[in-house]
Design a protein around this motif. Sequence first.
Motif, PDB file in Angstrom:
ATOM      1  N   UNK A 125       0.820  -1.215   0.000  1.00 16.94           N
ATOM      2  CA  UNK A 125       0.000   0.000   0.000  1.00 16.94           C
ATOM      3  C   UNK A 125       0.853   1.264   0.000  1.00 16.94           C
ATOM      4  N   UNK A 179     -13.339   5.111   5.549  1.00 20.23           N
ATOM      5  CA  UNK A 179     -12.352   5.281   4.485  1.00 20.23           C
ATOM      6  C   UNK A 179     -12.963   6.028   3.295  1.00 20.23           C
ATOM      7  N   UNK A 182     -12.555   9.787   2.894  1.00 22.33           N
ATOM      8  CA  UNK A 182     -11.322  10.352   2.358  1.00 22.33           C
ATOM      9  C   UNK A 182     -11.348  10.396   0.839  1.00 22.33           C
TER      10      UNK A 182
ATOM     11  N   UNK B  41       7.782   6.248  -3.039  1.00 17.29           N
ATOM     12  CA  UNK B  41       7.620   6.474  -4.479  1.00 17.29           C
ATOM     13  C   UNK B  41       6.212   6.948  -4.838  1.00 17.29           C
ATOM     14  N   UNK B  42       5.212   6.435  -4.145  1.00 14.64           N
ATOM     15  CA  UNK B  42       3.845   6.826  -4.470  1.00 14.64           C
ATOM     16  C   UNK B  42       3.619   8.290  -4.107  1.00 14.64           C
ATOM     17  N   UNK B  50       0.277  16.302  -8.988  1.00 14.69           N
ATOM     18  CA  UNK B  50      -0.315  17.533  -8.488  1.00 14.69           C
ATOM     19  C   UNK B  50       0.385  18.754  -9.064  1.00 14.69           C
ATOM     20  N   UNK B  57      -6.734  10.291 -13.594  1.00 11.96           N
ATOM     21  CA  UNK B  57      -7.297   9.188 -14.385  1.00 11.96           C
ATOM     22  C   UNK B  57      -6.732   9.158 -15.803  1.00 11.96           C
ATOM     23  N   UNK B 125      -3.849   2.218  -7.137  1.00  9.38           N
ATOM     24  CA  UNK B 125      -2.911   2.229  -6.013  1.00  9.38           C
ATOM     25  C   UNK B 125      -2.687   3.646  -5.513  1.00  9.38           C
ATOM     26  N   UNK B 127      -4.660   6.229  -5.787  1.00 15.42           N
ATOM     27  CA  UNK B 127      -5.854   6.749  -5.113  1.00 15.42           C
ATOM     28  C   UNK B 127      -5.986   6.161  -3.715  1.00 15.42           C
ATOM     29  N   UNK B 128      -5.710   4.871  -3.632  1.00 15.83           N
ATOM     30  CA  UNK B 128      -5.787   4.214  -2.331  1.00 15.83           C
ATOM     31  C   UNK B 128      -4.741   4.798  -1.391  1.00 15.83           C
ATOM     32  N   UNK B 129      -3.535   4.974  -1.928  1.00 16.20           N
ATOM     33  CA  UNK B 129      -2.465   5.519  -1.100  1.00 16.20           C
ATOM     34  C   UNK B 129      -2.823   6.920  -0.597  1.00 16.20           C
ATOM     35  N   UNK B 130      -3.435   7.683  -1.485  1.00 14.59           N
ATOM     36  CA  UNK B 130      -3.799   9.046  -1.104  1.00 14.59           C
ATOM     37  C   UNK B 130      -4.817   9.072   0.039  1.00 14.59           C
ATOM     38  N   UNK B 131      -5.692   8.099   0.021  1.00 12.81           N
ATOM     39  CA  UNK B 131      -6.655   8.007   1.129  1.00 12.81           C
ATOM     40  C   UNK B 131      -5.934   7.767   2.447  1.00 12.81           C
ATOM     41  N   UNK B 132      -4.916   6.915   2.392  1.00  9.76           N
ATOM     42  CA  UNK B 132      -4.187   6.646   3.632  1.00  9.76           C
ATOM     43  C   UNK B 132      -3.387   7.861   4.078  1.00  9.76           C
ATOM     44  N   UNK B 133      -2.946   8.629   3.112  1.00  9.60           N
ATOM     45  CA  UNK B 133      -2.268   9.879   3.465  1.00  9.60           C
ATOM     46  C   UNK B 133      -3.234  10.810   4.206  1.00  9.60           C
ATOM     47  N   UNK B 134      -4.446  10.883   3.701  1.00 11.78           N
ATOM     48  CA  UNK B 134      -5.452  11.706   4.383  1.00 11.78           C
ATOM     49  C   UNK B 134      -5.759  11.136   5.757  1.00 11.78           C
ATOM     50  N   UNK B 135      -5.816   9.809   5.824  1.00 11.98           N
ATOM     51  CA  UNK B 135      -6.086   9.162   7.113  1.00 11.98           C
ATOM     52  C   UNK B 135      -4.966   9.484   8.096  1.00 11.98           C
TER      53      UNK B 135
END
Lengths: 188, 272
Positions: A125, A179, A182, B41-42, B50, B57, B125, B127-135
């Motif tokens: 991830x 989740x 976000x 890297x992500x 950005x 997309x 990946x 987009x998912x990573x970005x969510x975790x960054x926000x989290x």
Amino acid sequence: MQEAEPDGEITATRAELKPAIEALLFVAEEPLPVKQFCKVLGGVDEGEVTAALAELQNEYEERGGGLDIREIAGGWRFSTRAQFHEFVRKYLKTRPSARLSLPALETLAVIAYKQPITIPEILEIRGVTSSSAIKTLLERRLIVTKGRKETVGRPMLYGTSKEFLIHFGLRDLSDLPSMEDFADLAQG
Amino acid sequence: MRQHQKKNPTDSGSALADHFEPNEEARRDDYQVRLDIFEGPLDLLLYLIKKEEIDIYDIPIARITEQYLDHLRLMEELDIAVAGDFLVVAATLIYIKSKMLLPPDPTLTGEMDLTEDPRAELVERLLEYQKFKSAANMLYSRGEIEAACYTRGALETDTNNPEVAATVFDLLRVFREILERQQSAAEMEIERDEMTIGEKLAQIRALIAQGGEIIVREVFELAGSKRDLILTFLAFLELVKEGEILLIQQRLFGEIVARKRIAPAEAPVLGS
């Protein structure tokens, strides 16, 4: 305070219930679960305790004093209001504890939402090795091992601890924002 | 891992864009900062997307790959270990780039394969990573607020403290006190009962189990002989070592209390 523990035979009367709960909250050193209130108060109904706690919470809220009552990590506790932290800190002569680094926070976020999770899955991830972040998080007891995954190599699984809930002021894991919340941010 | 902490990663990210000078020295300084800023890297990819105001997309893979590799080259010069994780994503980018240049494989029959965008997996990946960054940001602010809320300090004892509040020296002090007293009193003693350490451990466990806690001095006073005293001392050390009990002192040189340790169910001892 080494007096004998109150034995189970004492039962709080209806009128005593709320003030007794307040007294217990005052002395409790960690978030006190409803079940424990029931036990100490002599088998009072869980619903009654929860109602009394909610009432107390409201009273403190309305009074707007320096304290509030909050539900954290599966229990209830008193805490000072955040806005007075400077005075409290000055009095206690404490410095804020070391902040978590960004890699540690990111790793923790992944673990919190994906637990139980292995180190290779976290790497997948984050795209970056997280071993030193994991070490920090373990040392600070924010995460704990949760057994091993039954795959090749039986890697260790990690999850968040009770300490995690306390540290971030969460009732339980479901108290974490979803989740999906976000998702909008991610577009920006 | 550097501990350099910043409050807002996006702010520092954009501020950093201005730092890029062709000047070699400035560049080097830059990289000291960069390594702190890109968590991986992500993160770097997201930053580039950005910065270039690209639609996530519809990433122009060739352009992004080039920029990514430019950054990588500089990073490699300075910190190969960090670049390791970055290379994996570089390889992915190059793979996607080549896949987009080539016409679809005619031997593949499935319709899905013809229509699928080779970038899709990477985008997902990211987009998912970005969510975790926000989290992570969310956790940061929650932690800040929470750290400003103080709870009442512990009463005289602190069961939450995982450390042994009383040190071995405190225990030794009690031991010596009792031993001195014993020396002056026990002269006509006949050593008969040969208690083993195992029995002593059991005895102390039983005593603690009775009342939940026990005053260490009182246990020592139960000892009938010097040997018994030593056994008691060793037994306490053993129980502390095994994490069965906590030794707690209410104040300096105060009475040492042995209490059964309640292991937090969710926090097993590390490394075990």
